[in-house]
Design a protein around this motif. Structure first.
Motif, mmCIF file in Angstrom:
data_model
loop_
_atom_site.group_PDB
_atom_site.id
_atom_site.type_symbol
_atom_site.label_atom_id
_atom_site.label_comp_id
_atom_site.label_asym_id
_atom_site.label_seq_id
_atom_site.Cartn_x
_atom_site.Cartn_y
_atom_site.Cartn_z
ATOM 1 N N GLU A 62 -3.942 2.359 7.222
ATOM 2 C CA GLU A 62 -2.629 1.990 6.697
ATOM 3 C C GLU A 62 -2.767 1.067 5.494
ATOM 4 O OE1 GLU A 62 -0.237 -0.682 9.132
ATOM 5 O OE2 GLU A 62 -1.985 -1.077 10.406
ATOM 6 N N ARG A 63 -1.687 1.016 4.710
ATOM 7 C CA ARG A 63 -1.603 0.112 3.559
ATOM 8 C C ARG A 63 -0.638 -1.010 3.915
ATOM 9 N NH1 ARG A 63 1.132 -0.664 -1.516
ATOM 10 N NH2 ARG A 63 -0.334 -0.869 -3.277
ATOM 11 N N ILE A 64 -1.029 -2.263 3.638
ATOM 12 C CA ILE A 64 -0.248 -3.425 4.051
ATOM 13 C C ILE A 64 -0.047 -4.348 2.852
ATOM 14 C CG2 ILE A 64 -0.197 -5.464 5.560
ATOM 15 C CD1 ILE A 64 -2.106 -3.940 7.440
ATOM 16 N N LYS A 65 1.164 -4.825 2.686
ATOM 17 C CA LYS A 65 1.455 -5.857 1.678
ATOM 18 C C LYS A 65 1.748 -7.153 2.424
ATOM 19 C CE LYS A 65 2.500 -6.778 -2.785
ATOM 20 N NZ LYS A 65 2.472 -8.235 -2.720
ATOM 21 N N LYS A 66 1.004 -8.184 2.121
ATOM 22 C CA LYS A 66 1.146 -9.465 2.814
ATOM 23 C C LYS A 66 1.198 -10.560 1.777
ATOM 24 C CE LYS A 66 1.000 -11.524 6.970
ATOM 25 N NZ LYS A 66 1.916 -11.229 8.082
ATOM 26 N N LEU A 101 -5.808 -2.429 2.341
ATOM 27 C CA LEU A 101 -6.015 -1.151 2.987
ATOM 28 C C LEU A 101 -6.801 -1.437 4.258
ATOM 29 C CD1 LEU A 101 -7.080 1.008 -0.097
ATOM 30 C CD2 LEU A 101 -4.774 0.670 0.836
ATOM 31 N N LYS A 102 -6.327 -0.899 5.379
ATOM 32 C CA LYS A 102 -6.885 -1.214 6.692
ATOM 33 C C LYS A 102 -7.245 0.079 7.410
ATOM 34 C CE LYS A 102 -5.248 -3.033 11.178
ATOM 35 N NZ LYS A 102 -4.071 -3.620 11.887
ATOM 36 N N THR A 103 -8.390 0.083 8.083
ATOM 37 C CA THR A 103 -8.775 1.266 8.842
ATOM 38 C C THR A 103 -9.606 0.874 10.054
ATOM 39 O OG1 THR A 103 -9.714 3.489 8.647
ATOM 40 C CG2 THR A 103 -10.933 1.714 7.583
ATOM 41 N N GLY A 104 -9.520 1.698 11.106
ATOM 42 C CA GLY A 104 -10.301 1.463 12.317
ATOM 43 C C GLY A 104 -10.095 2.606 13.297
ATOM 44 N N LEU A 143 -11.651 -2.566 9.272
ATOM 45 C CA LEU A 143 -12.159 -2.777 7.925
ATOM 46 C C LEU A 143 -10.990 -2.958 6.966
ATOM 47 C CD1 LEU A 143 -14.591 -2.563 5.827
ATOM 48 C CD2 LEU A 143 -13.905 -0.154 5.616
ATOM 49 N N TYR A 144 -11.137 -3.873 6.019
ATOM 50 C CA TYR A 144 -10.092 -4.132 5.031
ATOM 51 C C TYR A 144 -10.670 -4.113 3.616
ATOM 52 C CZ TYR A 144 -7.101 -5.957 8.805
ATOM 53 O OH TYR A 144 -6.349 -6.103 9.950
ATOM 54 N N LEU A 145 -9.960 -3.479 2.696
ATOM 55 C CA LEU A 145 -10.098 -3.741 1.262
ATOM 56 C C LEU A 145 -8.879 -4.543 0.871
ATOM 57 C CD1 LEU A 145 -11.266 -0.520 -0.625
ATOM 58 C CD2 LEU A 145 -12.642 -2.405 0.227
ATOM 59 N N GLU A 194 -5.025 2.209 -2.804
ATOM 60 C CA GLU A 194 -4.304 3.333 -2.233
ATOM 61 C C GLU A 194 -5.148 4.055 -1.184
ATOM 62 O OE1 GLU A 194 -1.251 3.612 -2.994
ATOM 63 O OE2 GLU A 194 -1.051 2.682 -4.972
ATOM 64 N N LEU A 195 -4.450 4.680 -0.236
ATOM 65 C CA LEU A 195 -5.063 5.518 0.789
ATOM 66 C C LEU A 195 -4.797 6.981 0.464
ATOM 67 C CD1 LEU A 195 -3.865 3.768 4.068
ATOM 68 C CD2 LEU A 195 -6.240 3.941 3.317
#
Length: 839
Positions: free
Chosen positions: A328-332, A338-341, A362-364, A375-376
């Protein structure tokens, strides 16, 4: 050997000092590392490049499993790949356990002759499903818990494959021999592999005929986990979106950073991987965030339109590529991620050696400017969008992304449209990090990583702090790297400094920093590539000089769990345990055999070293009762040890071990030194006198003309007496100085091309022990004569793995052990200088 990879350690101007507009000045000294550290945080978050050129191999985890990073620069519409290699697509002919199912016949006792032949009758053999693995780690197949296993896999081929590119894929732990229709095609020796691909030559492919065929294997499990899996693949797609490679000009490895320089057509690209592992800052070394920085400048005085592209995949967050994933893509706040697992998130669900994390995320991340994107998307589409337009496709709904990476691969992509680039460098950076959620199971309690401060800090706050600290941290890392290089060169010369720079991140990143429920620091090691045990005392022992040099509190964090294990009553023997389990599960010893004298001596000597480094014995005072039990055990059993294992357990049992006896004697002397520091004068006198008396007996028992024996009862043998170094470093004054002088003179006559053998039994060696042994020399020249062959090994070995501490001295090949923390022992010379200067 042609050196196509350069490690520049002091005097070439490197442009990629991204947090500081002043160029880092490094002096030129050619050095080709066996593998280059890129991302280094802990035993799970660890990515390396094992080739001469960054863009000629796929990046991988230290275990060897591919964990891809791709980097591309687009200049005036033309792309140049500078990082990683696009993966070839293969299709299974015979699936491995990760791609399908397979059945085989097997036995665990010596089979009859001809067992590897196609017509051998295996009706009496057991039947099982592959893979085969010890300790009930057979994720897909059959548990195997003996020392040896023989496996026969019969299959039918419908067509002649001899004209196609064909590959044998195999995974093994430890030694494996593989036969195709009776002909041996693989013999690894003591070398573990994970999904190793061997392209079959014409002769091997001709062994395979339409109809019935056989692949047979024999695997020997020397210690710890064992594993067998194999299959056949054919190549179906070797096309590359980014075919043109940038020209790598140099690579420079310093303590906390790896810098590359590339020519990309008319522009020059600098690339920096930074792991801010500054040991005086516990938050910093425990926070799992690394930086990737870059800068670009024109080479021809013209302006060029430039975009940069980086990508990675969910493969960094799985143990096996067949595990389903979610991204998923997250704005904080000001940062984008970008997060994945994995979907299943089996937190702390598996332990062992050749495994990777499959829980956490994992995060970018980065604070994006107007020209940057995160982007994903699907791998091929994302690449081709950048190829044609210099831009990323917008992230799709994450629910539409495939969970199965075997069907389609999702990429996490970063880009920056740098615009018109002239001679003035244009810079950028982003961050890569990993939140493991829970790090360690410690006596049945799950512990958070130290940086979370009992759950008060989350991964987004950690990234935010890392982003704000970026300019300052790059400056601090540059300053530290220069100082370490200067100090190491002063202590032992340029070659020594280069070895220390290469060892620094590897040693630290083999640990995880947590706290127990009482707030005690726990700095738990993973015994990488030698069983996967957690907090092995005889791994802590060789790694200790690095941590004694830069932060003894971290060494206390290594010893705390082992002290607790005995003091809590969970471990009741009169000597310390070998380990606490298999990483990341620390519920109690898993190793099948004790090392009584070894571990008792280790714990006493390391506690003495902490007292010497800190200038007081306060830490020793906390653990005095249990150390008093251990020292009395050494008084009884240490002078002439019985038949037992020591830290060099791979070499087998040995009785009357003189080097082990040295450790016991100096452990007793260390106890006496700590007693004196605590004002226990009578105790100090008793144990110091005992140690000196034992040393006199040792000298008489071990003497063998111009050297001292491997064992008291075997004349004509010899060994490295590396444990003697503590007599010098801790200023104990127990052994006559003539012992070390005579040993060093003998060692210098018995070196091979790539180092001094461990002892007279074999020609292999342990490089960490050589670096200790070299400190016994009384002259700089003697030290350099002993460490130069180790430098030569690291510079020339054909074994492209993260720095191995166990290699063959005749040809420089890797025997076993890679990416281990024990290379922290390389810092013994620097520690010696620091300790002796305090006198």
């Amino acid at each position: 050997m042609k050196r196509t990879l350069m490690l520049l350690m002091l005097s070439i101007s490197i442009l990629t000092n991204a947090g500081n507009k002043k160029s880092a000045q490094l002096k030129e000294n050619l050095f080709r590392a066996p593998a280059v550290p890129l991302i280094t945080s802990d035993p799970y978050f660890s990515v390396w490049s094992a080739g001469d050129k960054l863009n000629e191999v796929s990046t991988s985890h230290w275990t060897g499993k591919t964990q891809p990073l791709i980097g591309v620069i687009r200049v005036d519409g033309k792309t140049f790949r500078f990082l990683g290699q696009e993966e070839t697509v293969y299709a299974p002919v015979l699936p491995t356990a990760t791609t399908g199912t397979w059945e085989a016949s097997y036995v665990e006792k010596d089979p009859e002759a001809g067992w590897n032949e196609i017509n051998f009758n295996d009706d009496s053999w057991k039947k099982g499903r592959g893979d085969f693995s010890t300790r009930e780690k057979a994720t897909y197949g059959t548990a195997w818990d003996t020392r040896n296993i023989w496996v026969r896999r019969s299959f039918n081929l419908k067509e002649d494959l001899s004209a196609q590119p064909l590959f044998l894929e195999y995974s093994n732990d430890d030694d494996i021999e593989i036969y195709i229709n009776g002909v041996k095609v693989v013999d690894t020796g003591n070398n573990c592999n994970r999904r190793k691909l061997l392209e079959l030559d014409t002769a091997c492919k001709k062994l395979l005929k339409p109809g019935k065929n056989l692949i047979a294997a024999h695997c020997l499990n020397r210690v710890g986990d064992g594993y067998v899996d194999f299959g056949l693949l054919k190549r179906i797609d070797n096309t590359s979106v980014f075919e043109t490679k940038a020209i790598q000009k140099s690579v420079a490895i310093s303590a906390t950073q790896t810098r590359y320089l590339f020519d990309c057509g008319p522009v020059q690209l600098g690339l920096v991987f930074t792991a801010p592992l500054l040991m005086n800052d516990l938050d910093l070394i425990s926070t799992p965030v690394n930086y990737i920085s870059y800068d670009v400048r024109s080479l021809d005085k013209k302006k060029h339109d430039v975009q940069v592209y980086f990508e990675t995949t969910p493969q960094l967050a799985v143990n096996s590529d067949n595990q389903p994933v979610r991204s998923e893509r997250i704005k904080k706040d000001k940062l984008t991620f970008l997060k994945t697992g994995t979907i299943n998130q089996p937190i702390l669900g598996q332990s062992g050696d050749d495994v990777r994390i499959d829980w956490g995320y994992l995060y970018l991340g980065g604070q994006l400017s107007a020209t940057e994107s995160l982007e994903l998307g699907e791998s091929d589409s994302m690449k081709r969008s950048f190829l044609s337009t210099g831009e990323l496709i917008q992230s799709v709904d994450p629910r539409t992304l495939p969970a199965n990476m075997k069907e389609k691969m999702t990429v996490l992509a970063y880009s920056n449209k740098l615009g018109a680039v002239s001679r003035e460098p244009v810079r950028g950076h982003f961050m890569i990090g990993y939140d493991d959620v829970s790090s360690i199971r410690y006596f049945y309690e799950d512990l958070l990583p130290y940086w979370k401060h009992n759950g008060t800090i989350d991964i987004f706050q950690a990234f935010e702090k890392a982003e704000k600290s970026y300019p300052d941290l790059i400056t601090r890392c540059n300053d530290f790297d220069r100082q370490l290089n200067s100090d190491a060169e002063k202590a032992g010369g340029k070659e020594y400094a280069q070895l220390c720079a290469l060892a620094y991140r590897q040693a630290i990143a083999a640990h995880k920093l947590v706290q127990d429920k009482n707030g005690n620091l726990l700095f738990l090691s993973k015994e990488n590539n030698s069983g996967g045990f957690i907090n092995t005392v005889d791994v802590t022992y060789p790694s200790a000089p690095l941590f004694l040099l830069y932060n003894p509190e971290l060494l206390e964090g290594m010893l705390n769990p082992n002290f607790y294990y005995s003091e809590s009553g969970r471990w009741t023997k009169p000597f310390p345990a070998h380990d606490l389990g298999n990483y990341p599960i620390a519920n109690g010893q898993n190793y099948g055999e004790d090392m009584p004298v070894e571990e008792a001596g280790n714990m006493l000597l390391l506690t003495t070293a902490i007292a010497a480094a800190e200038g007081n014995a306060d830490y020793a005072r906390k653990h005095w009762d249990v150390m008093s039990v251990w020292v009395d055990y050494l008084l009884q059993a240490g002078l002439n040890p019985e038949n037992q294992l020591c830290t060099d357990d791979f070499a087998g049992h040995i009785a009357h071990n003189t080097n082990l006896s040295v450790k016991a004697i100096l452990g007793i002397a260390g106890y006496g030194k700590m007693a004196a520091m605590l004002g226990k004068e009578e105790v100090a006198a008793k144990y110091t006198h005992a140690a000196r008396d034992m040393a006199k007996k040792w000298t008489a028992m071990a003497h063998d003309g111009d050297h001292y024996r491997l064992t008291f009862d075997r004349p004509g043998t010899w060994s490295q007496k590396y444990n003697l170094v503590w007599d010098k470093v801790l200023d104990l004054g127990i052994f006559p100085q003539e012992v070390a002088r005579q040993e060093v003179a003998y060692y210098l006559k018995n070196q091979n091309k790539y180092g001094l053998p461990l002892d007279s039994r074999k020609t292999y060696t342990k490089s960490d022990w050589i670096l200790w042994t070299a400190c016994l020399a009384n002259t700089p020249e003697g030290f350099r004569q002993l460490i130069t062959p180790v430098y030569k090994y690291a510079n020339e070995t054909a074994s492209r793995v993260p720095l191995s501490d166990w290699h063959e001295t005749t040809d420089g090949t890797f025997v076993g052990f890679k990416a281990r923390s024990v290379v922290g022992g390389y810092f013994m010379k620097m520690l010696e200088d620091k300790m002796l200067n305090k006198k």
